[in-house]
Motif scaffolding. Sequence first.
Motif, short mmCIF file in Angstrom:
data_model
loop_
_atom_site.label_atom_id
_atom_site.label_comp_id
_atom_site.label_asym_id
_atom_site.label_seq_id
_atom_site.Cartn_x
_atom_site.Cartn_y
_atom_site.Cartn_z
N ASP B 206 -28.43 30.97 26.31
CA ASP B 206 -27.37 31.28 27.58
C ASP B 206 -26.35 30.20 27.69
N ARG B 221 -22.98 31.84 27.57
CA ARG B 221 -22.85 33.22 27.11
C ARG B 221 -21.72 34.17 27.87
N ARG B 225 -21.22 39.48 28.19
CA ARG B 225 -22.40 39.73 27.04
C ARG B 225 -23.63 39.38 27.40
N GLU B 226 -24.58 40.11 26.78
CA GLU B 226 -26.11 39.90 27.18
C GLU B 226 -26.61 39.03 26.56
#
Lengths: 425, 471
Positions: B206, B221, B225-226
Amino acid sequence: MEQPHFDVEVAQNRYLPRGADTVDAIVTVTAHPPAQELRPSVAVVILLDCSASMYRPSKLAAAKRAAHAAIDSLRDGAGFAIVAGTHEATMIYPESSELAVAGEATRYEAKRAVDEISAGGGTAMSRWLRAAGALFAGSRYELRHAILLTDGRNTSEQPEAVSAALTELQDTFRCDCRGVGTDWLVSELRQISEALLGTVDIVAEPDELVTDFAAMIERAMRKSVPDVTLRLWTPKEAAVTAVRQVDPAVLDLTAHQENAQAQACDYATGAWEFETRAFQVRIAVPSAGVGDTMLACRVSVVDAAGEVLGRGKVLATWTDDPAYYGALDPQVAHYTGQVELATAIQHGLDARRSGDLDTATHKLGRAVALAAQSEHAETMKLLSKVVDVEEAETGRVRLKDTVDELDHMTLDTRSVVTTRRHGRS
Amino acid sequence: MDSAVTTTRCPSCGELAWLDDVFCEACGGRIGESTAGAVAPAEAPAETAAGPSEQPGTGPRVESFAAEPMTRALTQWPVADLPTRADPAWPIADPPTRAIPVWPVGESPTRAVPGGPVAPAAPTATAEPAWPVDEPAPQADPVWPGEAALDEAPVRSSDARSRFTVTPVGGSVRDGRDGCVHCEYRDLDEDGYCLRCGLRRPTGRDRMADDLGVVAGVSDRGRVRESNADAMAFGFTGDVAQPEYVAAVVCDGVGSGAKAGQAAQDAADAGAAELLGCLADGLDARKASTMAMAAAGDAVNALADPRLAEEDTPATTYVSAVVTAAEVTVAWLGDSRAYWVAPGARADAPGAHGAPGEGVTCLTIDHTVRNTYLADGMRAAHTLTRWLGADSDGTDPQVSTVRPDRAGVLVLCTDGLWGYLDDPGTLAAEVLTHASAADAASGLVRHALSEGGRDNVAVIAVPFPAGRRWP
């Protein structure tokens, strides 16, 4: 030295859809008090309604017997006082405006003094409460507990007088209220018990007072951690928008905020024994990015000295996955339903009282459905004395043509008592 | 695509093309009537001995392109249909300027359908220039990559790896900086939650960051967005006090999910290691760049799994930079970019200009359908025309070398950053106000996040000349 400690469990809908900014959690707190010998000092003030309406011999005699039982239940060393409440507050025992210390002699003297009580005069509850407040204020007892017994309405003063007194006295002592018969107002006693973090209940028969009073005093004697507060820390841009106790009974604590700081505020919960309570906490947070996780609230249980006795965390994670944000936490759903149940009962009974039978049928029907869903047998039993239940699951009900006033008031009084979630997942 | 648009076939290779196309997208051959000054598509693969192209028409194309002055051609490169504020599909608050093409970062770049109709990138006579002809286009490719060919497979010394320093394989998954990456507050609790904004310290991919002093990078990240499918790797040869080469790679995995991140990270790691190894072995920067791209391509292809659906096959963009005391060499496939940033500077390469006075030059040209179609005033999705990995048309990069006339900073980034650089001044301001490469990189990432962070972002900053710490 053994310290009390508190287990804090958080149940919540942690996953939020994109853009959501409200976090709901159920915080379940279980107290583990210290050993017996470390228990704090306790004082009890009994406020007995001695207005003219109590004159009916059975009522006054029952009240006196109840006071006797309460006095007998005091443990040695406890502070206590008996106050007669009319349109003013009169010391019954001791004669001076200070607390007596429970012992064999004082118990005997107190009971003699109670026997001398005669009824007459009006009802001004704010004066009773202020008298109790003054007695506690001049003492050094850690646990402060009042019991207010009445059979009628607060007719000798404006409602604002009680509100003003409660604002002043809030969180300085706990007060359990008991109404005898059906001539008192649930809303009046509920206002007092909510402000002073106590309970309210109806005593149908004067004779039941004896066991009820003894039980209340014993319960007060068991309280062992005084002045516990729930400290809620939130991020800088977030705020706690609602706090209510939801177990064992619904009690809104939002107004009990104190000691507010930039990112934390305390909510008084009163004294604790070995017990479990649950709280519903709602927090408004700034929405963060998808995939971000935020500490939305840190829950601390704090004693009077500021010592932290237990901790928990409320989290928020934003996601685009409906499988996550769509899942309802069963605990949160259960207590949300219990709060709605209490509200539906109260609104339904109010509507019934004011002749709005459509609303009454709708609200009480909804209450029946919620009680059935949560398997709340006690409330279901009380509801069935006010409505005929045709289909519990869907809440199809008919109002009974005649309802005993006692049943109406009992349902109203106990509408806030919640049930725990039954073993279904 | 509008059904009224009719298609034709390239006379050279038979590839489907639009009727008003001038050059074939597949082979580069001429289709219709040429117009004055109209010239090459932005892309053309390098001619390399290591990877001879199997596409027809490769040979003549290079010659015909070389005959035209690139700068003249690119001044007519229109950016006419950029969305404006009124365009409801445009998710960013401020409209982009013409200076740097910007696409909505909320969209994920997709790959062009192999074999599908892809228009060549030539301006037409009817196309209105998007800006005055005397104003230079922002994107230019001053050096054609044909000369980057390798004559033979290089001999690599076995101890090459010991002679360079590079970021760890898999990326630096922990941001070594103290405090909150979201609000910069100092104190975090025991679980990494910020005591001010409450947000948790990112974990895993992340948030990635590394700082080697002479080069630093940050990847995040983003806010939407995941997972992070951007990746980076960088290092230097020789001693950190006086590095001979500083090299950096940024990749943007195509699609989303773990596979895209893996493809990007593997490509970045393989590319950076090969790049530094070749440089340590004495290969010149252009050859090393091409070799590194091939190694990165192999790394991505190694992830391919025939059981995967086509959209899940691994692929990534790639941009690399080699910085020495005198030169900057960039190589790329896809739409990740390299910017040259210096106060009022202009590199000496032909056609490389920033907006006047702002000292920002984009050294790369996106390989996208949008860039291709802009010439026709058509709207196009942000679709890559070239990439590394499955179904790609090879790993021959476009390579460009510039010799800046002053000290500055090379910035490599993915679209997660440049999608928010609607004003080149933003880039200059962010880079030049910071005191180190690491601060510049994290400042640029913060800019992207504060503008919405709709995509993953990766940024590497390399001060020039190599080894310079900061002004």
